[in-house]
Design a protein around this motif. Structure first.
Motif, PDB file in Angstrom:
ATOM      1  N   ALA A   6      29.691  44.350  49.005  1.00  0.00           N
ATOM      2  CA  ALA A   6      28.918  43.980  50.197  1.00  0.00           C
ATOM      3  C   ALA A   6      28.319  42.579  50.086  1.00  0.00           C
ATOM      4  N   LYS A   7      28.182  42.040  48.870  1.00  0.00           N
ATOM      5  CA  LYS A   7      27.537  40.740  48.707  1.00  0.00           C
ATOM      6  C   LYS A   7      28.367  39.614  49.305  1.00  0.00           C
ATOM      7  N   SER A   8      29.674  39.780  49.308  1.00  0.00           N
ATOM      8  CA  SER A   8      30.529  38.722  49.822  1.00  0.00           C
ATOM      9  C   SER A   8      30.584  38.779  51.340  1.00  0.00           C
ATOM     10  N   SER A   9      30.360  37.642  51.969  1.00  0.00           N
ATOM     11  CA  SER A   9      30.362  37.574  53.432  1.00  0.00           C
ATOM     12  C   SER A   9      31.630  36.924  53.972  1.00  0.00           C
ATOM     13  N   ASP A  10      32.526  36.533  53.075  1.00  0.00           N
ATOM     14  CA  ASP A  10      33.756  35.853  53.487  1.00  0.00           C
ATOM     15  C   ASP A  10      34.802  36.895  53.848  1.00  0.00           C
ATOM     16  N   SER A  11      34.964  37.139  55.134  1.00  0.00           N
ATOM     17  CA  SER A  11      35.905  38.160  55.600  1.00  0.00           C
ATOM     18  C   SER A  11      37.279  37.585  55.899  1.00  0.00           C
ATOM     19  N   GLN A  12      37.434  36.277  55.703  1.00  0.00           N
ATOM     20  CA  GLN A  12      38.717  35.631  55.988  1.00  0.00           C
ATOM     21  C   GLN A  12      39.503  35.291  54.721  1.00  0.00           C
ATOM     22  N   SER A  13      38.908  35.515  53.566  1.00  0.00           N
ATOM     23  CA  SER A  13      39.580  35.248  52.293  1.00  0.00           C
ATOM     24  C   SER A  13      39.327  36.430  51.369  1.00  0.00           C
ATOM     25  N   ARG A  14      40.253  37.389  51.384  1.00  0.00           N
ATOM     26  CA  ARG A  14      40.015  38.637  50.683  1.00  0.00           C
ATOM     27  C   ARG A  14      41.112  38.909  49.654  1.00  0.00           C
ATOM     28  N   ILE A  15      40.734  39.691  48.636  1.00  0.00           N
ATOM     29  CA  ILE A  15      41.681  40.154  47.624  1.00  0.00           C
ATOM     30  C   ILE A  15      41.821  41.663  47.785  1.00  0.00           C
ATOM     31  N   ALA A  16      43.045  42.135  47.902  1.00  0.00           N
ATOM     32  CA  ALA A  16      43.301  43.564  48.031  1.00  0.00           C
ATOM     33  C   ALA A  16      43.591  44.165  46.666  1.00  0.00           C
ATOM     34  N   ILE A  17      42.899  45.244  46.337  1.00  0.00           N
ATOM     35  CA  ILE A  17      43.167  46.003  45.117  1.00  0.00           C
ATOM     36  C   ILE A  17      44.037  47.196  45.507  1.00  0.00           C
ATOM     37  N   VAL A  18      45.248  47.219  45.023  1.00  0.00           N
ATOM     38  CA  VAL A  18      46.196  48.290  45.342  1.00  0.00           C
ATOM     39  C   VAL A  18      46.312  49.195  44.121  1.00  0.00           C
ATOM     40  N   ASP A  19      45.889  50.439  44.267  1.00  0.00           N
ATOM     41  CA  ASP A  19      45.896  51.374  43.149  1.00  0.00           C
ATOM     42  C   ASP A  19      47.259  52.064  43.029  1.00  0.00           C
ATOM     43  N   VAL A  20      47.765  52.105  41.805  1.00  0.00           N
ATOM     44  CA  VAL A  20      49.017  52.796  41.479  1.00  0.00           C
ATOM     45  C   VAL A  20      48.696  53.746  40.337  1.00  0.00           C
ATOM     46  N   ASP A  21      48.539  55.025  40.654  1.00  0.00           N
ATOM     47  CA  ASP A  21      48.079  56.005  39.673  1.00  0.00           C
ATOM     48  C   ASP A  21      49.053  57.178  39.548  1.00  0.00           C
ATOM     49  N   GLY A  22      49.072  57.771  38.359  1.00  0.00           N
ATOM     50  CA  GLY A  22      49.799  59.020  38.151  1.00  0.00           C
ATOM     51  C   GLY A  22      51.309  58.864  38.074  1.00  0.00           C
ATOM     52  N   THR A  51      44.171  37.801  56.343  1.00  0.00           N
ATOM     53  CA  THR A  51      42.938  37.554  55.590  1.00  0.00           C
ATOM     54  C   THR A  51      43.074  37.939  54.129  1.00  0.00           C
ATOM     55  N   ILE A  52      44.106  38.707  53.785  1.00  0.00           N
ATOM     56  CA  ILE A  52      44.345  39.080  52.379  1.00  0.00           C
ATOM     57  C   ILE A  52      45.193  37.988  51.744  1.00  0.00           C
ATOM     58  N   LEU A  53      44.603  37.276  50.792  1.00  0.00           N
ATOM     59  CA  LEU A  53      45.247  36.095  50.215  1.00  0.00           C
ATOM     60  C   LEU A  53      45.674  36.303  48.769  1.00  0.00           C
ATOM     61  N   ALA A  54      45.404  37.472  48.207  1.00  0.00           N
ATOM     62  CA  ALA A  54      45.837  37.777  46.837  1.00  0.00           C
ATOM     63  C   ALA A  54      45.817  39.293  46.662  1.00  0.00           C
ATOM     64  N   VAL A  55      46.590  39.766  45.696  1.00  0.00           N
ATOM     65  CA  VAL A  55      46.699  41.200  45.448  1.00  0.00           C
ATOM     66  C   VAL A  55      46.523  41.461  43.958  1.00  0.00           C
ATOM     67  N   VAL A  56      45.769  42.513  43.647  1.00  0.00           N
ATOM     68  CA  VAL A  56      45.660  43.002  42.279  1.00  0.00           C
ATOM     69  C   VAL A  56      46.204  44.424  42.257  1.00  0.00           C
ATOM     70  N   LEU A  57      47.256  44.634  41.477  1.00  0.00           N
ATOM     71  CA  LEU A  57      47.790  45.982  41.287  1.00  0.00           C
ATOM     72  C   LEU A  57      46.998  46.656  40.175  1.00  0.00           C
ATOM     73  N   ARG A  58      46.217  47.661  40.524  1.00  0.00           N
ATOM     74  CA  ARG A  58      45.454  48.402  39.514  1.00  0.00           C
ATOM     75  C   ARG A  58      46.307  49.589  39.071  1.00  0.00           C
ATOM     76  N   ILE A  59      46.950  49.439  37.924  1.00  0.00           N
ATOM     77  CA  ILE A  59      47.969  50.396  37.488  1.00  0.00           C
ATOM     78  C   ILE A  59      47.417  51.296  36.390  1.00  0.00           C
ATOM     79  N   ASN A  60      47.548  52.592  36.589  1.00  0.00           N
ATOM     80  CA  ASN A  60      47.198  53.581  35.564  1.00  0.00           C
ATOM     81  C   ASN A  60      48.216  54.717  35.661  1.00  0.00           C
ATOM     82  N   SER A  61      49.353  54.537  35.000  1.00  0.00           N
ATOM     83  CA  SER A  61      50.461  55.469  35.160  1.00  0.00           C
ATOM     84  C   SER A  61      51.363  55.430  33.935  1.00  0.00           C
ATOM     85  N   PRO A  62      51.910  56.595  33.535  1.00  0.00           N
ATOM     86  CA  PRO A  62      52.880  56.617  32.433  1.00  0.00           C
ATOM     87  C   PRO A  62      54.284  56.254  32.893  1.00  0.00           C
TER      88      PRO A  62
END
Length: 406
Positions: free
Chosen positions: A79-95, A128-139
């Motif tokens: 919530a601290k960030s007010s920049d809604s035009q430059s965002r990073i998406a965290i994409v979860d890949v689990d299981g 508005t999504i300018l970067a992606v982080v793949l949060r991976i937790n999978s065998p």
């Protein structure tokens, strides 16, 4: 249509929620006569109930059989960030990564491949999504399912040309690591389990076990090899060679992807007999020194090379041999993605979730549990038909497939 005493479980769910959450005040209410609701019921704002709830008669609830959850949407979690035009998406890949719906108790019932595709499409259409982080937790998972995920990630990168950073959490092995190699950079926790560059197809010979119960298989088939891999009979040598050649083909595809993506950062070592190499040749070699000609001359198979032999290593060791770019945490992966995209030091972070899926921090996991057997025990081989597929999967215990719906 008027429905007597049909509240779609709203009252019952409210009571259960209050009981589970531990309301600080007694709940008391009295409803007399019939309750009739026409159309949809909408409640806005807070609901307060004071008094006992007494219900007489029968309450009929109706469960919707269609999937009415919303499409995935971007939910900002810092919530601290007010920049809604430059965002990073965290994409979860689990299981477990397989191309089927997970319909276990309490599960969202999602198909990991389909859900990943939907998230990629959302990012493609959101400028508005300018970067992606793949949060991976999978065998890992199925060979084809893993390849489909990687193809979808490649499609996103070709359409948007935005940086993608993979962050390996507890486990990033098999097909999960295969997916990570399609990112622009890989960050692993120091204690992550990384690698598992190999292929496995679970096969069991249950012929003697079935014979103990006087169960004899009598298949009617046309095509001598149509039941290759069946647990009901002993596998012939030529049949094993057939499946082995397929496993080797898929393994080679994995190896070539790792070589291509990691390049000169990759360190390859060889475990060979002294009769083939001097002691110095068994030391560390970089990817450029040990090429395909060297492998052919020494009669080495890909499975004899490290890290291509399927082994797993820690995140720290993975960095030393070039499987990952650096060790760190999810915050470090986010910072790296932000720098690659030229964003501010505190970019807005979003999770892509449906309206019935909580997203309060970057570590929230979608409850997506496969259906398991109703039997108190599960024997490898008895339920193999639920997943007769080649896997890019670190599998220290065959039950890992059973426990995840296979």
């Amino acid at each position: 249509m008027t429905r007597p005493l049909r509240t779609y479980g709203v009252v019952a769910l409210t009571v259960c929620a209050c009981w589970i959450a531990g309301c600080s005040h007694p709940v008391r209410a009295l409803v007399g006569g019939n309750m009739r609701i026409d159309g949809d019921m909408g409640v806005n704002g807070d609901v307060g109930v004071d008094g006992d709830i007494n219900m007489n008669g029968t309450m009929t609830t109706v469960s919707k059989t269609d999937n009415t959850a919303s499409p995935v949407r971007a939910i900002q979690i810092n919530a601290k960030s007010s920049d809604s035009q430059s965002r990073i998406a965290i994409v979860d890949v689990d299981g477990l990564l397989i191309d089927q719906n997970f319909s276990g108790f309490g599960s969202m019932g999602e198909n990991p491949v389909s859900l990943f595709r939907e998230k990629m499409r959302h990012i493609e259409s959101d400028p508005t999504i300018l970067a992606v982080v793949l949060r991976i937790n999978s065998p890992g998972g199925g060979v084809t399912a893993s390849d489909m995920l990687a193809h979808q990630l490649q499609h996103l990168k070709s359409n948007r040309n935005i940086p993608v950073v993979a962050c390996l959490m507890t486990t990033g092995t098999g097909g999960a690591y295969y997916l990570a190699t399609h990112a622009d950079a890989i960050v692993a926790h120091p204690t992550s389990v990384v690698g598992g560059i190999g292929v496995i197809l679970n096969n069991y010979n249950m012929e003697d076990t079935l014979g103990q119960f006087n169960i004899v298989s009598l298949p009617i088939k046309s095509g001598n090899k149509i039941d290759v891999g069946s647990p009901e009979r002993m596998m012939q040598r030529e049949e094993r060679d057939l499946l082995q050649s397929m496993a080797d083909e898929f393994h080679q595809r994995f190896i070539e992807q790792v070589r291509s993506s990691r390049g000169e950062r990759l360190v390859v070592t060889s475990e060979v007999n002294e009769s083939n190499f001097d002691e110095s040749d068994a030391n560390t070699l970089d990817a450029g020194d040990l090429d395909r000609d060297d492998v052919d001359n020494a009669k080495l198979k890909p499975s004899e090379l490290i890290p291509f032999d399927g082994r797993v290593v820690s995140g720290l060791h993975a960095q030393k041999i070039g499987l990952v770019d650096q060790t760190g945490y999810l915050d470090d992966a986010v910072s790296l993605a932000g720098r690659m995209a030229g964003l501010s030091s505190s970019p807005a972070l979003v999770l892509l979730r449906r309206d019935n899926d909580r997203a309060m921090s970057e570590f929230d996991v979608t409850p997506n549990v496969p259906m398991t057997s109703i039997l108190p025990i599960q024997l490898p081989g008895l339920d193999r038909s639920s997943m007769p597929t080649f896997l890019y999967l670190w599998q220290p215990d065959p039950s890992i497939v059973t426990a995840n719906g296979g």
